[in-house]
Design a protein around this motif. Structure first.
Motif, PDB file in Angstrom:
ATOM      1  N   ALA A  28       1.100  -1.420   0.149  1.00  0.00           N
ATOM      2  CA  ALA A  28      -0.051   0.260   0.177  1.00  0.00           C
ATOM      3  C   ALA A  28       0.789   1.297   0.202  1.00  0.00           C
ATOM      4  CB  ALA A  28      -1.098   0.160   1.597  1.00  0.00           C
ATOM      5  N   TRP A  29       1.953   1.193   1.428  1.00  0.00           N
ATOM      6  CA  TRP A  29       2.957   2.442   0.554  1.00  0.00           C
ATOM      7  C   TRP A  29       3.885   2.592  -0.237  1.00  0.00           C
ATOM      8  CZ3 TRP A  29       8.310   2.537   0.318  1.00  0.00           C
ATOM      9  CH2 TRP A  29       8.533   4.056   0.894  1.00  0.00           C
ATOM     10  N   VAL A  30       3.777   1.300  -1.119  1.00  0.00           N
ATOM     11  CA  VAL A  30       4.690   1.574  -2.830  1.00  0.00           C
ATOM     12  C   VAL A  30       3.859   1.799  -4.102  1.00  0.00           C
ATOM     13  CG1 VAL A  30       5.696   0.296  -4.281  1.00  0.00           C
ATOM     14  CG2 VAL A  30       6.371   0.015  -1.670  1.00  0.00           C
ATOM     15  N   PHE A  31       2.360   1.654  -3.544  1.00  0.00           N
ATOM     16  CA  PHE A  31       1.738   1.909  -4.671  1.00  0.00           C
ATOM     17  C   PHE A  31       1.100   3.342  -4.178  1.00  0.00           C
ATOM     18  CE2 PHE A  31       0.589  -2.681  -5.910  1.00  0.00           C
ATOM     19  CZ  PHE A  31       0.728  -2.528  -7.448  1.00  0.00           C
ATOM     20  N   GLY A  32       0.751   3.945  -3.326  1.00  0.00           N
ATOM     21  CA  GLY A  32       1.193   5.085  -2.691  1.00  0.00           C
ATOM     22  C   GLY A  32       1.866   6.409  -3.703  1.00  0.00           C
ATOM     23  N   TRP A  33       2.837   6.518  -3.277  1.00  0.00           N
ATOM     24  CA  TRP A  33       4.174   6.914  -4.104  1.00  0.00           C
ATOM     25  C   TRP A  33       3.845   6.645  -5.341  1.00  0.00           C
ATOM     26  CZ3 TRP A  33       6.786  10.861  -1.856  1.00  0.00           C
ATOM     27  CH2 TRP A  33       7.026  10.682  -0.439  1.00  0.00           C
ATOM     28  N   VAL A  34       3.539   5.802  -5.991  1.00  0.00           N
ATOM     29  CA  VAL A  34       3.410   5.716  -7.187  1.00  0.00           C
ATOM     30  C   VAL A  34       2.551   6.578  -7.593  1.00  0.00           C
ATOM     31  CG1 VAL A  34       2.984   4.248  -9.118  1.00  0.00           C
ATOM     32  CG2 VAL A  34       4.641   3.192  -7.647  1.00  0.00           C
ATOM     33  N   PHE A  35       1.218   6.437  -6.852  1.00  0.00           N
ATOM     34  CA  PHE A  35       0.082   7.062  -7.797  1.00  0.00           C
ATOM     35  C   PHE A  35       0.339   8.688  -7.284  1.00  0.00           C
ATOM     36  CE2 PHE A  35      -3.511   9.674  -6.648  1.00  0.00           C
ATOM     37  CZ  PHE A  35      -4.352   9.516  -7.552  1.00  0.00           C
ATOM     38  N   TYR A  36       1.565   9.764  -6.540  1.00  0.00           N
ATOM     39  CA  TYR A  36       1.526  10.499  -6.215  1.00  0.00           C
ATOM     40  C   TYR A  36       2.433  10.958  -6.944  1.00  0.00           C
ATOM     41  CZ  TYR A  36      -1.041  11.281  -2.280  1.00  0.00           C
ATOM     42  OH  TYR A  36      -2.172  11.287  -0.927  1.00  0.00           O
ATOM     43  N   LEU A  37       3.497  10.207  -7.658  1.00  0.00           N
ATOM     44  CA  LEU A  37       4.628  10.563  -8.481  1.00  0.00           C
ATOM     45  C   LEU A  37       4.096  10.612  -9.848  1.00  0.00           C
ATOM     46  CD1 LEU A  37       7.665   8.092  -7.424  1.00  0.00           C
ATOM     47  CD2 LEU A  37       7.493  10.490  -7.621  1.00  0.00           C
ATOM     48  N   ALA A  38       2.880   9.413 -10.277  1.00  0.00           N
ATOM     49  CA  ALA A  38       2.172   9.564 -11.361  1.00  0.00           C
ATOM     50  C   ALA A  38       1.664  11.223 -11.284  1.00  0.00           C
ATOM     51  CB  ALA A  38       1.333   8.898 -11.659  1.00  0.00           C
ATOM     52  N   ILE A  39       0.899  11.048 -10.324  1.00  0.00           N
ATOM     53  CA  ILE A  39       0.065  13.334 -11.135  1.00  0.00           C
ATOM     54  C   ILE A  39       1.416  14.331 -10.936  1.00  0.00           C
ATOM     55  CG2 ILE A  39      -0.897  14.372  -9.401  1.00  0.00           C
ATOM     56  CD1 ILE A  39      -2.685  11.730  -7.933  1.00  0.00           C
TER      57      ILE A  39
END
Length: 68
Positions: A28-39
């Motif tokens: 969940a932490w990794v996907f959260g960071w990937v989501f914020y980086l994609a935005i």
């Protein structure tokens, strides 16, 4: 009931549950960071694209006026 048998049955189950919780939190932490980086990448890319479009429109208009 033998306590050793109970320990051999329950400890692996408890270990699997704890490992699952830890892995779930890490994912969940990794996907959260990937989501914020994609935005962030999308926002910066959109800003660069918009700046280029605006620069080309303003630059093209001023160059046409300077040509006799």
């Amino acid at each position: 009931m033998n306590l050793k048998l109970l320990a051999w049955i329950t400890l692996p189950i408890v270990g699997l549950i704890l490992a699952g919780i830890i892995v779930w939190n890490i994912i969940a932490w990794v996907f959260g960071w990937v989501f914020y980086l994609a935005i962030g990448v999308a926002a910066v890319g959109l800003a660069i694209w918009g700046w280029g479009k605006m620069k080309n429109k303003v630059g093209a208009g001023s160059q046409r006026k300077m040509i006799p």
